[in-house]
Design a protein around this motif. Sequence first.
Motif, PDB file in Angstrom:
ATOM      1  N   SER A  91      47.322  35.070  22.911  1.00 46.48           N
ATOM      2  CA  SER A  91      46.120  34.643  22.183  1.00 46.48           C
ATOM      3  C   SER A  91      45.943  35.380  20.861  1.00 46.48           C
ATOM      4  O   SER A  91      45.175  34.944  20.014  1.00 46.48           O
ATOM      5  CB  SER A  91      44.880  34.809  23.062  1.00 46.48           C
ATOM      6  OG  SER A  91      44.580  36.175  23.245  1.00 46.48           O
ATOM      7  N   ARG A  92      46.669  36.467  20.664  1.00 46.23           N
ATOM      8  CA  ARG A  92      46.592  37.190  19.391  1.00 46.23           C
ATOM      9  C   ARG A  92      47.352  36.461  18.289  1.00 46.23           C
ATOM     10  O   ARG A  92      47.042  36.632  17.105  1.00 46.23           O
ATOM     11  CB  ARG A  92      47.157  38.598  19.555  1.00 46.23           C
ATOM     12  CG  ARG A  92      46.300  39.469  20.434  1.00 46.23           C
ATOM     13  CD  ARG A  92      46.830  40.889  20.494  1.00 46.23           C
ATOM     14  NE  ARG A  92      46.167  41.608  21.566  1.00 46.23           N
ATOM     15  CZ  ARG A  92      46.785  42.111  22.629  1.00 46.23           C
ATOM     16  NH1 ARG A  92      48.090  42.008  22.742  1.00 46.23           N
ATOM     17  NH2 ARG A  92      46.102  42.723  23.561  1.00 46.23           N
ATOM     18  N   ASP A  93      48.361  35.660  18.669  1.00 44.03           N
ATOM     19  CA  ASP A  93      49.227  35.007  17.683  1.00 44.03           C
ATOM     20  C   ASP A  93      49.101  33.488  17.649  1.00 44.03           C
ATOM     21  O   ASP A  93      49.529  32.863  16.680  1.00 44.03           O
ATOM     22  CB  ASP A  93      50.693  35.350  17.982  1.00 44.03           C
ATOM     23  CG  ASP A  93      50.949  36.842  17.985  1.00 44.03           C
ATOM     24  OD1 ASP A  93      50.364  37.546  17.154  1.00 44.03           O
ATOM     25  OD2 ASP A  93      51.734  37.306  18.839  1.00 44.03           O
ATOM     26  N   TRP A  94      48.583  32.899  18.708  1.00 51.30           N
ATOM     27  CA  TRP A  94      48.528  31.440  18.829  1.00 51.30           C
ATOM     28  C   TRP A  94      47.157  31.001  19.313  1.00 51.30           C
ATOM     29  O   TRP A  94      46.422  31.794  19.893  1.00 51.30           O
ATOM     30  CB  TRP A  94      49.585  30.951  19.839  1.00 51.30           C
ATOM     31  CG  TRP A  94      50.988  31.237  19.425  1.00 51.30           C
ATOM     32  CD1 TRP A  94      51.728  32.338  19.744  1.00 51.30           C
ATOM     33  CD2 TRP A  94      51.828  30.427  18.614  1.00 51.30           C
ATOM     34  NE1 TRP A  94      52.972  32.256  19.181  1.00 51.30           N
ATOM     35  CE2 TRP A  94      53.069  31.082  18.485  1.00 51.30           C
ATOM     36  CE3 TRP A  94      51.668  29.192  17.983  1.00 51.30           C
ATOM     37  CZ2 TRP A  94      54.129  30.560  17.758  1.00 51.30           C
ATOM     38  CZ3 TRP A  94      52.731  28.668  17.267  1.00 51.30           C
ATOM     39  CH2 TRP A  94      53.943  29.347  17.144  1.00 51.30           C
ATOM     40  N   ALA A  95      46.845  29.726  19.114  1.00 53.01           N
ATOM     41  CA  ALA A  95      45.600  29.175  19.646  1.00 53.01           C
ATOM     42  C   ALA A  95      45.779  28.979  21.149  1.00 53.01           C
ATOM     43  O   ALA A  95      46.687  28.270  21.580  1.00 53.01           O
ATOM     44  CB  ALA A  95      45.278  27.849  18.967  1.00 53.01           C
ATOM     45  N   VAL A  96      44.941  29.642  21.928  1.00 50.95           N
ATOM     46  CA  VAL A  96      45.003  29.570  23.386  1.00 50.95           C
ATOM     47  C   VAL A  96      43.611  29.239  23.910  1.00 50.95           C
ATOM     48  O   VAL A  96      42.641  29.928  23.584  1.00 50.95           O
ATOM     49  CB  VAL A  96      45.495  30.902  24.004  1.00 50.95           C
ATOM     50  CG1 VAL A  96      45.433  30.857  25.519  1.00 50.95           C
ATOM     51  CG2 VAL A  96      46.910  31.228  23.536  1.00 50.95           C
ATOM     52  N   VAL A  97      43.538  28.182  24.708  1.00 48.67           N
ATOM     53  CA  VAL A  97      42.306  27.807  25.391  1.00 48.67           C
ATOM     54  C   VAL A  97      42.625  27.768  26.869  1.00 48.67           C
ATOM     55  O   VAL A  97      43.593  27.121  27.275  1.00 48.67           O
ATOM     56  CB  VAL A  97      41.796  26.429  24.925  1.00 48.67           C
ATOM     57  CG1 VAL A  97      40.579  25.999  25.739  1.00 48.67           C
ATOM     58  CG2 VAL A  97      41.488  26.436  23.438  1.00 48.67           C
ATOM     59  N   THR A  98      41.836  28.470  27.673  1.00 52.82           N
ATOM     60  CA  THR A  98      42.093  28.456  29.104  1.00 52.82           C
ATOM     61  C   THR A  98      40.900  27.856  29.836  1.00 52.82           C
ATOM     62  O   THR A  98      39.762  27.900  29.347  1.00 52.82           O
ATOM     63  CB  THR A  98      42.381  29.866  29.657  1.00 52.82           C
ATOM     64  OG1 THR A  98      41.192  30.649  29.645  1.00 52.82           O
ATOM     65  CG2 THR A  98      43.472  30.553  28.849  1.00 52.82           C
ATOM     66  N   VAL A  99      41.194  27.299  30.998  1.00 53.65           N
ATOM     67  CA  VAL A  99      40.173  26.694  31.841  1.00 53.65           C
ATOM     68  C   VAL A  99      40.277  27.342  33.216  1.00 53.65           C
ATOM     69  O   VAL A  99      41.313  27.248  33.876  1.00 53.65           O
ATOM     70  CB  VAL A  99      40.371  25.164  31.944  1.00 53.65           C
ATOM     71  CG1 VAL A  99      39.307  24.549  32.848  1.00 53.65           C
ATOM     72  CG2 VAL A  99      40.362  24.518  30.561  1.00 53.65           C
ATOM     73  N   ALA A 100      39.191  28.026  33.621  1.00 54.41           N
ATOM     74  CA  ALA A 100      39.155  28.682  34.925  1.00 54.41           C
ATOM     75  C   ALA A 100      38.662  27.665  35.956  1.00 54.41           C
ATOM     76  O   ALA A 100      37.479  27.348  36.015  1.00 54.41           O
ATOM     77  CB  ALA A 100      38.259  29.910  34.886  1.00 54.41           C
TER      78      ALA A 100
END
Length: 175
Positions: A91-100
Amino acid sequence: MSAWLRRLRPGRRTWLRLGRDAAILLVVYAAVSLWQTRHLASGSAPALAAHAIDGSPVSLDALHGRPVLVMFWGTWCPICRTELSTLQALSRDWAVVTVAMDSGDAAKIRAFMRERHLDFTVIADPQGAMSRRWGVVAVPAGFVIGPAGQIRFRLVGLTSSWGLRARLWLARGGF
């Protein structure tokens, strides 16, 4: 040359057998991967617009034009917990979206994230409604979305950091 030394040097037959065995393993791996991802969404990424557990709005439309990793996971999933540090670094280098998925409300997930010193974007999916829209039946499950909003890669199970980075790089058009 002595007989025992000749046996240690692989001949043409040995290399052919190794090549055949490697090809069989690749075919089996590809077949298992296809079977595991058969339910997952493909083509255009399904809509994803929600509020993260910190209250900020999250939308794939806002991230249009760059590759995005959408990862479904659960606080109750031991494999997912193994992957959390990878998601944090990514997530520091790329767009990251997570779903719990099925992990409780935002407060419960915030406490989980705080205990582990994690700060990547998380959307709570307490009843699994969003997960079902994406075809997720098992976690961890991930999607690499290309800049135009198309699902470029689908994955289920533990994935390495370099594997995720390579997929994001390829989705960006980095070849």
